[in-house]
Write an enzyme that holds these catalytic residues in place. Structure first.
Site, short mmCIF file in Angstrom:
data_model
loop_
_atom_site.label_atom_id
_atom_site.label_comp_id
_atom_site.label_asym_id
_atom_site.label_seq_id
_atom_site.Cartn_x
_atom_site.Cartn_y
_atom_site.Cartn_z
N GLY A 31 76.47 84.51 67.10
CA GLY A 31 76.34 84.61 68.55
C GLY A 31 75.13 83.84 69.06
CB ILE A 51 70.84 87.64 61.35
CG1 ILE A 51 71.31 88.50 60.17
CG2 ILE A 51 70.68 86.19 60.92
CD1 ILE A 51 72.65 88.13 59.60
CB VAL A 71 64.89 75.78 69.37
CG1 VAL A 71 63.45 76.23 69.25
CG2 VAL A 71 65.58 75.76 68.03
CE LYS A 123 66.71 65.10 78.36
NZ LYS A 123 67.18 65.49 77.03
CG LEU A 133 72.18 74.87 64.24
CD1 LEU A 133 71.04 75.88 64.28
CD2 LEU A 133 71.62 73.45 64.34
N GLY A 153 72.13 68.61 69.84
CA GLY A 153 72.68 69.81 69.19
C GLY A 153 73.80 70.45 70.00
CD GLU A 179 80.51 49.35 66.45
OE1 GLU A 179 80.48 50.23 65.58
OE2 GLU A 179 79.89 48.29 66.38
C1 LIG Z 1 63.68 72.55 66.17
C2 LIG Z 1 64.99 72.46 66.88
C3 LIG Z 1 65.04 72.00 68.19
C4 LIG Z 1 66.26 71.87 68.83
N1 LIG Z 1 66.30 71.36 70.10
C5 LIG Z 1 67.49 71.15 70.68
C6 LIG Z 1 67.57 70.61 71.99
O1 LIG Z 1 66.56 70.34 72.64
N2 LIG Z 1 68.79 70.41 72.52
C7 LIG Z 1 69.94 70.71 71.85
O2 LIG Z 1 71.03 70.47 72.36
N3 LIG Z 1 69.89 71.26 70.62
C8 LIG Z 1 68.71 71.49 70.03
N4 LIG Z 1 68.67 72.07 68.80
C9 LIG Z 1 69.92 72.52 68.20
C10 LIG Z 1 70.33 73.86 68.79
O3 LIG Z 1 69.26 74.77 68.71
C11 LIG Z 1 71.52 74.43 68.06
O4 LIG Z 1 72.52 73.45 68.01
C12 LIG Z 1 72.07 75.63 68.78
O5 LIG Z 1 71.09 76.57 69.04
C13 LIG Z 1 73.19 76.25 68.00
O6 LIG Z 1 72.74 77.09 66.99
P1 LIG Z 1 73.84 77.97 66.26
O7 LIG Z 1 74.47 78.86 67.25
O8 LIG Z 1 74.69 77.08 65.46
O9 LIG Z 1 72.98 78.82 65.22
P2 LIG Z 1 72.01 80.08 65.44
O10 LIG Z 1 71.31 80.05 66.73
O11 LIG Z 1 71.18 80.16 64.20
O12 LIG Z 1 72.99 81.32 65.47
C14 LIG Z 1 73.53 81.87 64.28
C15 LIG Z 1 74.23 83.17 64.59
O13 LIG Z 1 74.89 83.61 63.42
C16 LIG Z 1 74.68 84.99 63.26
N5 LIG Z 1 74.82 85.31 61.85
C17 LIG Z 1 74.29 84.65 60.80
N6 LIG Z 1 74.64 85.26 59.64
C18 LIG Z 1 75.42 86.31 59.99
C19 LIG Z 1 76.07 87.31 59.25
N7 LIG Z 1 76.01 87.40 57.92
N8 LIG Z 1 76.77 88.25 59.94
C20 LIG Z 1 76.85 88.21 61.28
N9 LIG Z 1 76.25 87.27 62.02
C21 LIG Z 1 75.53 86.33 61.39
C22 LIG Z 1 73.30 85.24 63.82
O14 LIG Z 1 73.14 86.57 64.19
C23 LIG Z 1 73.32 84.31 65.03
O15 LIG Z 1 73.90 84.99 66.11
C24 LIG Z 1 67.46 72.24 68.16
C25 LIG Z 1 67.40 72.74 66.86
C26 LIG Z 1 66.19 72.86 66.22
C27 LIG Z 1 66.15 73.39 64.82
#
Ligand SMILES: Cc1cc2nc3c(=O)[nH]c(=O)nc-3n(C[C@H](O)[C@H](O)[C@H](O)COP(=O)(O)OP(=O)(O)OC[C@H]3O[C@@H](n4cnc5c(N)ncnc54)[C@H](O)[C@@H]3O)c2cc1C
Length: 505
Positions: A18, A48, A53, A84, A339, A351, A437
């Site tokens: 989430g 978790i 970010v 932006k 991610l 991202g 491209e």
């Molecule tokens: C340093 C940094 C800067 C960034 N800056 C930007 C930016 O400026 N602009 C941009 O577009 N993107 C940016 N990104 C990328 C962006 O943060 C991610 O693409 C975005 O937040 C998506 O993250 P996510 O949802 O994939 O993962 P996460 O936010 O890590 O979410 C993972 C989810 O999985 C759940 N989960 C994990 N394991 C389990 C389990 N076993 N059971 C149940 N639930 C579980 C967690 O509870 C959580 O809800 C940045 C990333 C980083 C690292």
């Protein structure tokens, strides 16, 4: 011939995670598929947590908002959002130098020849003529001005191109409310076991820590870097791009808001990486992205704090990753979004865009219970092309540095780069040409901004430019700059625009 009614539609969609990825996916699926024929469930664990970010975006996010029919002002109020118009790169080419990657077009094409070839010719006579003066978005950004498109026909005001900065945690919360209103359900819990079919290897159910068993037809892995499903049971190997993208760590830390809200992100190159500055309504987001091969965490933290634009707020957030992607983002009935599918460091804020692109791709290739391998292959091939194109664009910023003041920058300057990128640089160096491209994410203007911003001066320009006399060329270019200058006068300051339309207070 296939009879559509004989093909069994899938019904239960399980999204694990989430963060931004999980809730963006839930929002788009509930909106497009509806919850009458599908059940859409998000499993997430507050224990978790999320990466928290991801505050800067690129203009494509507006298409996502349109798909969801979100009211832009309402969304900005709820996420402390600002506008932006581009990214400023400070100290990337050399110390003391800066340039901008704005979101709008430069000048006007003439006689079928892209504008920048005329500018390249004029540069040979007036080397100090700033490309940014030909782009309304870039020019306005540097003056802290902002407006949405305004109805002044035949001027760049009609098409102001922009994105947003916002609080990533509030964004996920906003989309959660949106999705739940449309019928998505949420389960708080930790997935501890993934059950697959012995014969097909398809995921059948997930076991939660509290003993609940969750069945599904399609499983979307939004579990962040760990890729619980795609790595855990689908065993999709990870392609590591660290050799070209050495920054693998970040420390994020907020600081207090300043009155002059910049309508752009600032990326300042440091000794072993770079630092972002993202103005939100209530604070400034800051982060130091660095390579742990060249800098330790304590020194990275010191650099971050020495370069904060205002008084620090809250606690630092430490992050680590490997740049690269899963070989396959979709395997059997499991699709990795966010991610879990891969990550390219955040220099160009890609991202959330990658999440959006994966969702759009999934919707256009949406499966039924038969999960056609052809659809899956197309999804994976297109994701592969997109990620590699973005990778090349990011590597470009590092490779074209002239800095040699630290081992990190020496490495970047001397590293080998992918052939695809090498040929793009060569093409521009030879005759100033830039080609987009396969509908790639970053168009000509983005490549031009970085190639010229990093100081590459092509040997020549488009030969048709010489059909325009030098005198006429200067008249035309002066007129274009004047249009930009006059248009900017119609724009309020960024802070005024926010107060009028979308103030969070
Ligand atoms: C340093 C940094 C800067 C960034 N800056 C930007 C930016 O400026 N602009 C941009 O577009 N993107 C940016 N990104 C990328 C962006 O943060 C991610 O693409 C975005 O937040 C998506 O993250 P996510 O949802 O994939 O993962 P996460 O936010 O890590 O979410 C993972 C989810 O999985 C759940 N989960 C994990 N394991 C389990 C389990 N076993 N059971 C149940 N639930 C579980 C967690 O509870 C959580 O809800 C940045 C990333 C980083 C690292």
């Amino acid at each position: 011939m296939i009879n559509q009614s004989e093909v069994e539609a899938l019904k239960q969609i399980i999204i694990v995670g989430g963060g931004s990825a999980g809730w963006m996916t839930a929002a788009a699926l509930t909106k497009v598929l509806g919850c009458n024929n599908y059940s859409i469930t998000v499993i997430e664990s507050d224990t978790i947590g999320t990466v928290s970010v991801g505050e800067a975006t690129i203009p494509h996010i507006r298409a996502f908002n349109s798909l969801l029919e979100i009211d832009e002002d309402d969304f900005l109020k709820h996420t402390h959002g600002t506008f932006k118009l581009g990214i400023e790169f400070v100290n990337w080419k050399e110390m003391g130098h800066s340039y901008m990657h704005p979101f709008g077009a430069y000048g006007t094409n003439m006689h079928g020849v892209p504008f920048h070839h005329y500018w390249l010719k004029s540069q040979k006579i007036q080397p100090k003529d700033d490309l940014l003066d030909y782009c309304l978005e870039g020019y306005a950004a540097k003056k802290n001005l902002f407006s949405r498109p305004l109805n002044y026909p035949n001027t760049p005001l009609t098409s102001v191109n922009y994105a947003f900065h916002f609080d990533a945690t509030l964004y996920a919360a906003y989309l959660r409310t949106y999705s739940e209103k449309l019928g998505a359900s949420r389960i708080e819990g930790i997935v501890t076991q993934i059950n697959t079919n012995n014969e097909t290897g398809f995921i059948e159910s997930l076991l939660l820590e509290n003993g609940a068993l969750i069945n599904g037809d399609l499983f979307i892995d939004c579990t962040g870097f760990k890729g619980l499903l795609i790595d855990g049971v689908m065993e999709s190997p990870f392609e590591d791009w660290s050799q070209w993208l050495p920054c693998n760590s970040a420390i994020a830390h907020a600081s207090e808001s300043l009155p002059d809200k910049k309508p752009y992100t600032i990326s300042t190159a440091q000794k072993s990486g770079w630092q972002w500055q993202i103005p939100l309504q209530n604070r400034i987001g800051n982060g130091h992205v660095y390579s742990s091969d060249f800098l330790n965490q304590d020194d990275a933290l010191t650099t971050l704090f020495s370069n904060l634009p205002s008084k620090p707020m809250g606690e630092p957030n430490f992050l680590k990753w490997t740049n690269g992607k899963r070989k396959k983002l979709w395997v059997k009935n499991c699709v990795a979004i966010g991610l879990s599918g891969g990550f390219i460091e955040p220099l160009e804020s890609t991202g959330l865009q990658l999440i959006q692109a994966s969702i759009e791709r999934l919707l256009s290739l949406f499966p039924n219970k038969s999960f056609q391998q052809k659809d899956i292959d197309i999804f994976n091939e297109n994701a592969d092309i997109e990620l590699k194109q973005i990778r090349d664009f990011i590597v470009l910023h590092y490779k074209l540095t002239t800095r040699e003041d630290s081992p990190f920058w020496k490495y970047c300057k001397e590293m080998s780069i992918p052939d695809t990128l090498q040929s793009k640089i060569e093409l521009y160096k030879t005759n100033g040409r830039v080609f987009r491209e396969n509908n790639e994410l970053f168009a000509e203007l983005s490549w031009l901004s970085v190639l010229s911003g990093q100081g590459i001066i092509p040997q020549s320009y488009h030969p048709l430019v010489d059909n325009t006399s030098t005198e006429n060329l200067h008249i035309q270019l002066s007129k274009m700059k004047e249009v930009v200058r006059l248009c900017s006068k119609k724009m309020p300051t960024h802070a005024e625009f926010i107060t009028k339309h979308c103030s969070a207070s």
